[in-house]
Write a protein that holds these residues in place. Structure first.
Motif, PDB file in Angstrom:
ATOM      1  N   TRP A  52       0.891  -1.062  -0.028  1.00 37.07           N
ATOM      2  CA  TRP A  52       0.022   0.058   0.116  1.00 37.07           C
ATOM      3  C   TRP A  52       0.902   1.132   0.023  1.00 37.07           C
ATOM      4  CZ3 TRP A  52      -4.871   1.279  -0.867  1.00 37.07           C
ATOM      5  CH2 TRP A  52      -5.833   0.093  -0.825  1.00 37.07           C
ATOM      6  N   ILE A  53       1.950   1.297   0.232  1.00 33.92           N
ATOM      7  CA  ILE A  53       2.907   2.396   0.246  1.00 33.92           C
ATOM      8  C   ILE A  53       2.980   3.162  -0.920  1.00 33.92           C
ATOM      9  CG2 ILE A  53       5.269   3.482   0.702  1.00 33.92           C
ATOM     10  CD1 ILE A  53       5.636   1.051   2.840  1.00 33.92           C
ATOM     11  N   PRO A  54       3.260   2.468  -2.136  1.00 34.57           N
ATOM     12  CA  PRO A  54       3.232   3.292  -3.555  1.00 34.57           C
ATOM     13  C   PRO A  54       2.007   4.115  -3.782  1.00 34.57           C
ATOM     14  CG  PRO A  54       4.607   1.149  -3.763  1.00 34.57           C
ATOM     15  CD  PRO A  54       3.644   1.079  -2.483  1.00 34.57           C
ATOM     16  N   PRO A  55       0.929   3.682  -3.723  1.00 33.78           N
ATOM     17  CA  PRO A  55      -0.413   4.168  -3.987  1.00 33.78           C
ATOM     18  C   PRO A  55      -0.655   5.308  -2.977  1.00 33.78           C
ATOM     19  CG  PRO A  55      -1.030   1.918  -3.973  1.00 33.78           C
ATOM     20  CD  PRO A  55       0.253   2.180  -3.583  1.00 33.78           C
ATOM     21  N   VAL A  56      -0.252   5.338  -1.879  1.00 31.39           N
ATOM     22  CA  VAL A  56      -0.681   6.195  -0.710  1.00 31.39           C
ATOM     23  C   VAL A  56       0.418   7.436  -1.114  1.00 31.39           C
ATOM     24  CG1 VAL A  56      -0.093   6.863   1.515  1.00 31.39           C
ATOM     25  CG2 VAL A  56      -1.235   4.684   1.159  1.00 31.39           C
ATOM     26  N   LEU A  57       1.559   7.268  -1.635  1.00 37.52           N
ATOM     27  CA  LEU A  57       2.609   8.400  -2.008  1.00 37.52           C
ATOM     28  C   LEU A  57       1.986   8.674  -3.080  1.00 37.52           C
ATOM     29  CD1 LEU A  57       6.085   6.519  -1.414  1.00 37.52           C
ATOM     30  CD2 LEU A  57       4.900   8.195   0.019  1.00 37.52           C
ATOM     31  N   VAL A  58       1.409   8.197  -3.986  1.00 38.27           N
ATOM     32  CA  VAL A  58       1.021   9.024  -5.477  1.00 38.27           C
ATOM     33  C   VAL A  58      -0.192   9.782  -5.094  1.00 38.27           C
ATOM     34  CG1 VAL A  58      -0.217   8.344  -7.490  1.00 38.27           C
ATOM     35  CG2 VAL A  58       1.904   7.199  -6.912  1.00 38.27           C
ATOM     36  N   VAL A  59      -1.175   9.425  -4.595  1.00 35.40           N
ATOM     37  CA  VAL A  59      -2.232  10.085  -3.837  1.00 35.40           C
ATOM     38  C   VAL A  59      -1.808  11.433  -3.237  1.00 35.40           C
ATOM     39  CG1 VAL A  59      -4.464  10.187  -2.622  1.00 35.40           C
ATOM     40  CG2 VAL A  59      -3.890   8.077  -3.996  1.00 35.40           C
ATOM     41  N   ALA A  60      -0.818  11.291  -2.235  1.00 30.08           N
ATOM     42  CA  ALA A  60      -0.444  12.330  -1.419  1.00 30.08           C
ATOM     43  C   ALA A  60       0.225  13.551  -2.531  1.00 30.08           C
ATOM     44  CB  ALA A  60       0.695  12.033  -0.605  1.00 30.08           C
ATOM     45  N   GLY A  61       0.953  12.802  -3.405  1.00 24.11           N
ATOM     46  CA  GLY A  61       1.616  13.822  -4.452  1.00 24.11           C
ATOM     47  C   GLY A  61       0.539  14.446  -5.078  1.00 24.11           C
ATOM     48  N   LEU A  62      -0.563  13.916  -5.505  1.00 22.67           N
ATOM     49  CA  LEU A  62      -1.720  14.798  -6.506  1.00 22.67           C
ATOM     50  C   LEU A  62      -2.206  15.630  -5.515  1.00 22.67           C
ATOM     51  CD1 LEU A  62      -2.921  11.570  -8.369  1.00 22.67           C
ATOM     52  CD2 LEU A  62      -1.508  13.481  -9.395  1.00 22.67           C
ATOM     53  N   VAL A  63      -2.509  15.276  -4.209  1.00 21.82           N
ATOM     54  CA  VAL A  63      -3.336  16.214  -3.480  1.00 21.82           C
ATOM     55  C   VAL A  63      -2.352  17.485  -3.183  1.00 21.82           C
ATOM     56  CG1 VAL A  63      -3.943  16.568  -0.965  1.00 21.82           C
ATOM     57  CG2 VAL A  63      -4.649  14.389  -2.154  1.00 21.82           C
ATOM     58  N   ALA A  64      -1.202  17.320  -3.301  1.00 18.64           N
ATOM     59  CA  ALA A  64      -0.183  18.485  -2.788  1.00 18.64           C
ATOM     60  C   ALA A  64      -0.412  19.346  -4.053  1.00 18.64           C
ATOM     61  CB  ALA A  64       1.046  17.761  -2.594  1.00 18.64           C
ATOM     62  N   LEU A  65      -0.118  18.657  -5.127  1.00 19.92           N
ATOM     63  CA  LEU A  65      -0.022  19.370  -6.492  1.00 19.92           C
ATOM     64  C   LEU A  65      -1.387  20.316  -6.760  1.00 19.92           C
ATOM     65  CD1 LEU A  65       1.317  20.151  -9.416  1.00 19.92           C
ATOM     66  CD2 LEU A  65       0.126  17.897 -10.311  1.00 19.92           C
ATOM     67  N   ALA A  66      -2.428  19.512  -6.438  1.00 21.18           N
ATOM     68  CA  ALA A  66      -3.777  20.326  -6.688  1.00 21.18           C
ATOM     69  C   ALA A  66      -4.108  21.298  -5.543  1.00 21.18           C
ATOM     70  CB  ALA A  66      -5.029  19.168  -6.195  1.00 21.18           C
ATOM     71  N   TRP A  67      -3.324  21.133  -4.175  1.00 14.92           N
ATOM     72  CA  TRP A  67      -3.363  22.472  -3.485  1.00 14.92           C
ATOM     73  C   TRP A  67      -2.786  23.635  -3.821  1.00 14.92           C
ATOM     74  CZ3 TRP A  67       0.260  25.109  -0.837  1.00 14.92           C
ATOM     75  CH2 TRP A  67      -0.007  25.828   0.120  1.00 14.92           C
ATOM     76  N   TYR A  68      -1.437  23.225  -4.453  1.00 14.87           N
ATOM     77  CA  TYR A  68      -0.428  24.258  -5.008  1.00 14.87           C
ATOM     78  C   TYR A  68      -1.351  24.866  -6.288  1.00 14.87           C
ATOM     79  CZ  TYR A  68       3.551  26.911  -7.193  1.00 14.87           C
ATOM     80  OH  TYR A  68       4.247  27.595  -7.799  1.00 14.87           O
ATOM     81  N   GLY A  69      -1.563  24.266  -7.051  1.00 15.04           N
ATOM     82  CA  GLY A  69      -2.182  24.873  -8.250  1.00 15.04           C
ATOM     83  C   GLY A  69      -3.504  25.759  -8.137  1.00 15.04           C
ATOM     84  N   HIS A  70      -4.218  25.429  -6.918  1.00 20.21           N
ATOM     85  CA  HIS A  70      -5.416  26.009  -6.693  1.00 20.21           C
ATOM     86  C   HIS A  70      -5.059  27.226  -6.019  1.00 20.21           C
ATOM     87  CE1 HIS A  70      -9.516  27.191  -5.250  1.00 20.21           C
ATOM     88  NE2 HIS A  70      -8.924  27.377  -3.921  1.00 20.21           N
ATOM     89  N   HIS A  71      -3.928  27.394  -5.229  1.00 17.20           N
ATOM     90  CA  HIS A  71      -3.435  28.575  -4.591  1.00 17.20           C
ATOM     91  C   HIS A  71      -2.626  29.341  -5.531  1.00 17.20           C
ATOM     92  CE1 HIS A  71      -5.306  26.414  -1.181  1.00 17.20           C
ATOM     93  NE2 HIS A  71      -5.362  27.506  -0.434  1.00 17.20           N
ATOM     94  N   ASN A  72      -2.154  29.038  -6.589  1.00 18.91           N
ATOM     95  CA  ASN A  72      -1.097  29.722  -7.423  1.00 18.91           C
ATOM     96  C   ASN A  72      -1.606  29.838  -8.961  1.00 18.91           C
ATOM     97  OD1 ASN A  72       1.511  30.093  -5.740  1.00 18.91           O
ATOM     98  ND2 ASN A  72       0.702  27.958  -5.306  1.00 18.91           N
ATOM     99  N   ASP A  73      -2.845  29.701  -9.037  1.00 16.88           N
ATOM    100  CA  ASP A  73      -3.759  29.961 -10.144  1.00 16.88           C
ATOM    101  C   ASP A  73      -2.899  29.133 -11.197  1.00 16.88           C
ATOM    102  OD1 ASP A  73      -5.504  31.297 -11.910  1.00 16.88           O
ATOM    103  OD2 ASP A  73      -4.234  32.707 -12.578  1.00 16.88           O
ATOM    104  N   TRP A  74      -2.593  27.900 -11.059  1.00 15.55           N
ATOM    105  CA  TRP A  74      -2.100  26.993 -11.722  1.00 15.55           C
ATOM    106  C   TRP A  74      -0.883  27.365 -12.830  1.00 15.55           C
ATOM    107  CZ3 TRP A  74      -3.904  22.115 -10.975  1.00 15.55           C
ATOM    108  CH2 TRP A  74      -4.914  21.843 -10.249  1.00 15.55           C
ATOM    109  N   LYS A  75      -0.276  28.353 -12.163  1.00 15.51           N
ATOM    110  CA  LYS A  75       1.006  28.625 -12.805  1.00 15.51           C
ATOM    111  C   LYS A  75       2.241  27.943 -11.897  1.00 15.51           C
ATOM    112  CE  LYS A  75      -1.012  33.047 -14.288  1.00 15.51           C
ATOM    113  NZ  LYS A  75      -0.668  34.529 -14.039  1.00 15.51           N
ATOM    114  N   LEU A  76       3.442  27.800 -12.911  1.00 13.87           N
ATOM    115  CA  LEU A  76       4.609  27.177 -12.251  1.00 13.87           C
ATOM    116  C   LEU A  76       5.434  28.262 -11.863  1.00 13.87           C
ATOM    117  CD1 LEU A  76       5.872  24.558 -15.221  1.00 13.87           C
ATOM    118  CD2 LEU A  76       4.625  24.242 -13.067  1.00 13.87           C
ATOM    119  N   PRO A  77       5.902  28.151 -10.631  1.00 16.01           N
ATOM    120  CA  PRO A  77       6.864  29.126 -10.271  1.00 16.01           C
ATOM    121  C   PRO A  77       7.919  29.682 -11.081  1.00 16.01           C
ATOM    122  CG  PRO A  77       7.506  27.161  -9.164  1.00 16.01           C
ATOM    123  CD  PRO A  77       6.111  26.770  -9.934  1.00 16.01           C
ATOM    124  N   SER A  78       8.105  30.955 -11.229  1.00 13.90           N
ATOM    125  CA  SER A  78       9.017  31.508 -12.297  1.00 13.90           C
ATOM    126  C   SER A  78      10.515  31.367 -11.588  1.00 13.90           C
ATOM    127  CB  SER A  78       8.812  32.936 -12.184  1.00 13.90           C
ATOM    128  OG  SER A  78       8.915  33.726 -10.885  1.00 13.90           O
TER     129      SER A  78
END
Length: 552
Positions: A52-78
């Protein structure tokens, strides 16, 4: 005999844990049964946790990416945001691609504000330069002529054009570059707005045909045998010219009938002249006079009937003259009927075949000695100085064709262009091709246009000698408007920001790599050509998301 001690063989294969445990002696059988299940269950739980460790890590990464995109207007950091805080250099406006301190879209007062644009209901653009030339990016005030206004009206009337959205906020937007080098690095090039001659037309395949109103089929007026043929295919003939001579037994018979009828009529006239005085003096009964007059009328009717039959064969008979001639003279005149244009008259049966119109012999279907019947085509004549051009116009464009419009035609394999006028438009749509027949008349004095030949025809809708045009690559569509990007008229001034202005336009036709601008720009302005899509992308980017992020 020596004593040999045999040692047990040791297997190289690993012994399973469970087997090892099973083989170990236990104080009693109950303890052994308890140990085996406990070790097997622990092993299964451990393996499940590891899986179960790999799926949990993938889901955690996607949640982190979604949080960053929502708070940064889906723009990569310059790069500036990720660089070390001790790095020196001007702050950068990521939204507009220029230094923050030089961004004319974010820093008020760096440059004069953009003029407020109103939508022109006449020409369908924002900030119409035809009505307000002050909006044009030209170094001197542009002059608008009546011809420009008439041309724009004509272009918008002749057919529907793509429209712009009146409520759009994009026209008038400024797209800035950090420098001239930055513009060139982006691949943006410019071209001046020009005047050029353009022709808007409906293009379609065309077929040349003989003018049916100036084409004739020539046939003999009586059955007979061809005695002489005087013309050949390609010869030009005039109306009334002899084409052939036919020996017709019917003609000879009618001439004999006319001579006989004329002779009988004279006899009846003489009889009436003799009897009439006697009947008036009652020397003979009046009944005899009536009978003689009746016989005269019958003879006169027969003469007239025979004359009509000869006239139907093209032999003109002057009956009054024949009646005034002496019998021998009348006989010669009747025998010579229809042979005035024939030099040698060896028969009274001859009849000529004459041209009914001036034209060229396009077909000859007879030879000397051939038996021909009345109505048999011997020749086909056509006045080829004018021909018809049949065009097949798509049904959806047929309404654009009008009687009297100019038509231009170029035959296949030729460079010469022929011109004419539309003379007829069919009211039917071909059920197979869904096209409408449009006919034009073309001049053909040199005879270069040939029957049933094909080429490209154009029904000219507009012929503009001084239309306003820009390169095709300058035209962009943003989803709401047709745009061009006009360079600032003070672009090369020192310390002046380098920017383009988005301008909505109404476009006409494309021709030879240029697009006609009905309204929106004027000669003297400079527009982005190659690389204009870069400006379009920046314009759309500026109007997405939360807007400028440079802090102003």
């Amino acid at each position: 005999m020596s004593n040999v001690i045999t040692q047990p063989k040791v297997s190289a294969e690993p012994i399973p844990v469970d087997s090892a445990i099973d083989q170990q002696p236990t104080p009693n059988s109950e303890l052994s049964a308890a140990v085996r299940p406990r070790n097997s269950r622990f092993r299964r739980v451990l393996l499940a946790i590891v899986g179960w460790i790999p799926p949990v890590l993938v889901v955690a990464g996607l949640v982190a990416l979604a949080w960053y995109g929502h708070h940064n207007d889906w723009k990569l950091p310059s790069f500036a945001a990720t660089a070390s805080p001790t790095k020196t250099g001007p702050a950068w406006c990521d939204s507009h691609g220029v230094p923050e301190a030089e961004c004319i879209n974010c820093v008020p007062g760096l440059i004069q504000d953009s003029p407020k644009l109103t939508f022109c209901d006449v020409h369908g653009v924002h900030g119409c330069v035809l009505h307000n030339p002050l909006l044009a990016e030209t170094k001197s005030l542009a002059e608008i002529t009546d011809n420009d206004l008439v041309r724009a009206e004509r272009a918008l009337t002749v057919r529907p054009r793509r429209e712009n959205l009146a409520l759009s906020q994009l026209p008038g937007s400024r797209i800035q570059f950090a420098s001239l080098d930055a513009m060139q690095s982006a691949g943006v090039d410019v071209e001046p707005v020009q005047r050029n001659a353009i022709i808007e037309s409906v293009e379609t395949a065309g077929e040349v045909r003989y003018d049916a109103t100036k084409t004739a089929q020539v046939s003999p007026l009586a059955d007979g045998i061809v005695k002489e043929v005087r013309v050949n295919v390609g010869d030009w003939v005039e109306a009334g010219q002899v084409l052939a001579v036919v020996d017709s037994e019917k003609v000879g018979r009618l001439k004999s009938d006319l001579l006989s009828a004329l002779s009988d009529e004279r006899l009846k006239q003489d009889a009436v002249r003799r009897i009439e005085p006697l009947a008036n003096r009652n020397v003979i009964p009046g009944k005899r006079l009536l009978e003689s007059q009746t016989e005269l009328q019958q003879a006169t009717s027969l003469v007239e009937k025979t004359v009509r039959s000869l006239s139907n064969l093209g032999l003109s008979v002057d009956l009054d003259r024949l009646r005034s001639l002496e019998p021998e003279q009348a006989k010669d005149a009747v025998r010579n009927l229809g042979t005035d244009q024939i030099e040698a008259r060896d028969s009274d049966n001859l009849i000529v075949v004459i041209a009914t119109l001036a034209g060229r012999v396009v077909e000859r279907e007879t030879v000397v000695g051939e038996v021909v019947d009345r109505g048999t085509q011997m020749f086909r004549l056509s006045d080829t100085r004018t021909v018809w051009l049949d065009l097949r116009v798509p049904a959806e464009e047929a309404s654009l064709a009008k009687i009297g419009q100019e038509v231009r035609y170029r035959p296949d394999g030729q460079a010469t262009e022929h011109r004419g006028k539309v003379i007829w438009i069919s009211s039917d749509v071909d059920r197979q091709t869904r096209t409408v027949r449009v006919r034009a008349e073309l001049e053909n004095e040199d005879g270069s246009l040939r029957n049933e030949s094909f080429g490209l025809g154009q029904i000219v809708l507009r012929d503009e000698p001084d239309a306003i045009v820009v390169p095709d690559s300058s035209i962009q569509w943003d989803g709401e408007n047709t745009l061009v990007f006009v360079r600032d008229k003070r672009f090369f001034e020192k310390d002046r920001p380098k920017f383009f202005v988005a301008r909505s336009v109404r476009v006409g036709i494309k021709q030879d790599g240029f697009t006609e601008i009905i309204a929106g720009v004027l000669p003297g302005e400079v527009v982005a050509s190659s690389g204009s899509d870069v400006l379009r992308a920046q314009l759309l980017k500026n109007n997405l998301g939360a807007g400028c992020t440079c802090g102003h």
